[in-house]
Design an enzyme around this catalytic site. Structure first.
Site, PDB file in Angstrom:
ATOM      1  N   GLY A  11       0.787  -1.230   0.000  1.00 15.60           N
ATOM      2  CA  GLY A  11       0.000   0.000   0.000  1.00 15.60           C
ATOM      3  C   GLY A  11       0.819   1.281   0.000  1.00 15.60           C
ATOM      4  N   SER A  12       2.092   1.210  -0.428  1.00 11.53           N
ATOM      5  CA  SER A  12       2.863   2.458  -0.458  1.00 11.53           C
ATOM      6  C   SER A  12       2.362   3.355  -1.594  1.00 11.53           C
ATOM      7  CB  SER A  12       4.368   2.193  -0.572  1.00 11.53           C
ATOM      8  OG  SER A  12       4.710   1.706  -1.847  1.00 11.53           O
ATOM      9  N   ASN A 106      -4.559   1.242 -13.776  1.00 13.44           N
ATOM     10  CA  ASN A 106      -3.611   0.384 -13.063  1.00 13.44           C
ATOM     11  C   ASN A 106      -2.216   0.977 -13.211  1.00 13.44           C
ATOM     12  OD1 ASN A 106      -2.688  -2.096 -11.746  1.00 13.44           O
ATOM     13  ND2 ASN A 106      -1.842  -2.651 -13.739  1.00 13.44           N
ATOM     14  N   HIS A 108       1.800  -0.108 -13.388  1.00 11.22           N
ATOM     15  CA  HIS A 108       2.656  -1.280 -13.624  1.00 11.22           C
ATOM     16  C   HIS A 108       4.114  -0.832 -13.563  1.00 11.22           C
ATOM     17  CE1 HIS A 108       3.531  -5.287 -15.156  1.00 11.22           C
ATOM     18  NE2 HIS A 108       4.471  -4.722 -15.896  1.00 11.22           N
ATOM     19  N   ASP A 149      -2.641  -6.088 -18.261  1.00  7.01           N
ATOM     20  CA  ASP A 149      -1.649  -5.100 -18.706  1.00  7.01           C
ATOM     21  C   ASP A 149      -1.774  -4.693 -20.172  1.00  7.01           C
ATOM     22  OD1 ASP A 149      -0.551  -5.258 -16.144  1.00  7.01           O
ATOM     23  OD2 ASP A 149       0.808  -6.873 -16.719  1.00  7.01           O
ATOM     24  N   GLU A 178       7.336   5.734  -8.812  1.00  7.18           N
ATOM     25  CA  GLU A 178       5.878   5.531  -8.864  1.00  7.18           C
ATOM     26  C   GLU A 178       5.157   6.518  -7.968  1.00  7.18           C
ATOM     27  OE1 GLU A 178       4.263   1.555  -8.318  1.00  7.18           O
ATOM     28  OE2 GLU A 178       6.028   0.680  -9.234  1.00  7.18           O
TER      29      GLU A 178
HETATM   30  C1  GRF Z   1       3.881  -1.371  -7.388  1.00  3.21           C
HETATM   31  O1  GRF Z   1       5.149  -1.716  -7.834  1.00  3.21           O
HETATM   32  C2  GRF Z   1       2.935  -1.282  -8.565  1.00  3.21           C
HETATM   33  O2  GRF Z   1       3.555  -0.899  -9.741  1.00  3.21           O
HETATM   34  C3  GRF Z   1       2.430  -2.676  -8.680  1.00  3.21           C
HETATM   35  O3  GRF Z   1       2.320  -3.135  -7.357  1.00  3.21           O
HETATM   36  C4  GRF Z   1       3.245  -2.445  -6.524  1.00  3.21           C
HETATM   37  C5  GRF Z   1       2.496  -1.890  -5.359  1.00  3.21           C
HETATM   38  O4  GRF Z   1       3.342  -1.512  -4.296  1.00  3.21           O
HETATM   39  N1  GRF Z   1       1.211  -2.735  -9.444  1.00  3.21           N
HETATM   40  P1  GRF Z   1       2.710  -1.085  -2.908  1.00  3.21           P
HETATM   41  O5  GRF Z   1       1.913  -2.281  -2.393  1.00  3.21           O
HETATM   42  O6  GRF Z   1       1.800   0.077  -3.163  1.00  3.21           O
HETATM   43  O7  GRF Z   1       3.830  -0.720  -2.012  1.00  3.21           O
END
Ligand code: GRF
Length: 197
Positions: A11-12, A106, A108, A149, A178
């Site tokens: 959930g980061s 989404n 990715h 995807d 991200e």
């Molecule tokens: C991220 O790398 C995202 O690209 C992928 O899942 C991961 C989620 O990371 N879809 P977090 O759980 O939000 O830390």
């Protein structure tokens, strides 16, 4: 705009979206968080933030159809305009995709269409990028359709790959990017630069 975030693990990314909404970089609200994993940090984080959150799984409701119906009820209850999948490890049922046509996104951790598709998630992606000796990887935000995807790409950003990178080091670098990129792109969606369907 009311956002629902779906997440399965850390959930980061969810946290980055919540922070962006709270400090005004995104003019929207995370109204609800849904996770298929009752032990996910995503649920812990949303509790801490006072955001309504739901553990919703096939096991709990008995079938994919029943789960989808429950999810649709929750989305309806919070008047959701847009769904963001931030590390959600399941396919959304077609009834949800149809109802929120073009409004499901989404993130990715690679430059799609490379390094995407079934099985390409988490560390598998970064391991494959390094094995292919790529000089750059990145982050893709795309609309979600019924195949993994492969929905329309709405935004991409590049991240360097260095010679001594391990998958773990690369994963950290991509994830950090991200967190910034999510805020930029969701903000572009909210203000209409990237159109909702
Ligand atoms: C991220 O790398 C995202 O690209 C992928 O899942 C991961 C989620 O990371 N879809 P977090 O759980 O939000 O830390």
């Amino acid at each position: 705009m009311n956002i629902a975030v779906f997440a399965s693990h850390g959930g980061s990314d969810l946290q980055a979206i919540i922070d962006g909404c709270r400090d005004g970089r995104i003019n929207a609200t995370v109204k609800v968080v849904i996770s298929n994993n009752r032990d996910s940090m995503a649920l812990v984080r949303s509790n801490g933030e006072g955001i309504p959150n739901y553990h919703m799984s096939v096991k709990k409701y008995g079938s994919e159809e029943a789960l989808a119906k429950e999810i649709l009820n929750v989305l309806n209850q919070y008047s959701i305009d847009m769904i963001f999948l931030a590390g959600y490890m399941r396919m959304l049922h077609i009834s949800i995709l149809e109802k929120y046509n073009n409004r499901v996104f989404n993130i990715h951790p690679a430059l799609l269409p490379k390094f995407g598709g079934k099985g390409m998630y988490g560390m598998n992606v970064h391991t494959a990028v390094i094995a292919a000796k790529e000089k750059e990887t990145g982050v893709t935000i795309h609309r979600v359709n019924a195949e993994y995807d492969s929905g329309e790409i709405v935004a991409q950003t590049k991240v360097n790959v260095y010679e001594n990178d391990t998958p773990e080091i690369l994963a950290d670098r991509v994830l950090e990017r991200e967190h910034e990129f999510l805020v930029e792109v969701i903000s572009d969606i909210v203000c209409g630069k990237i159109p909702l369907g």
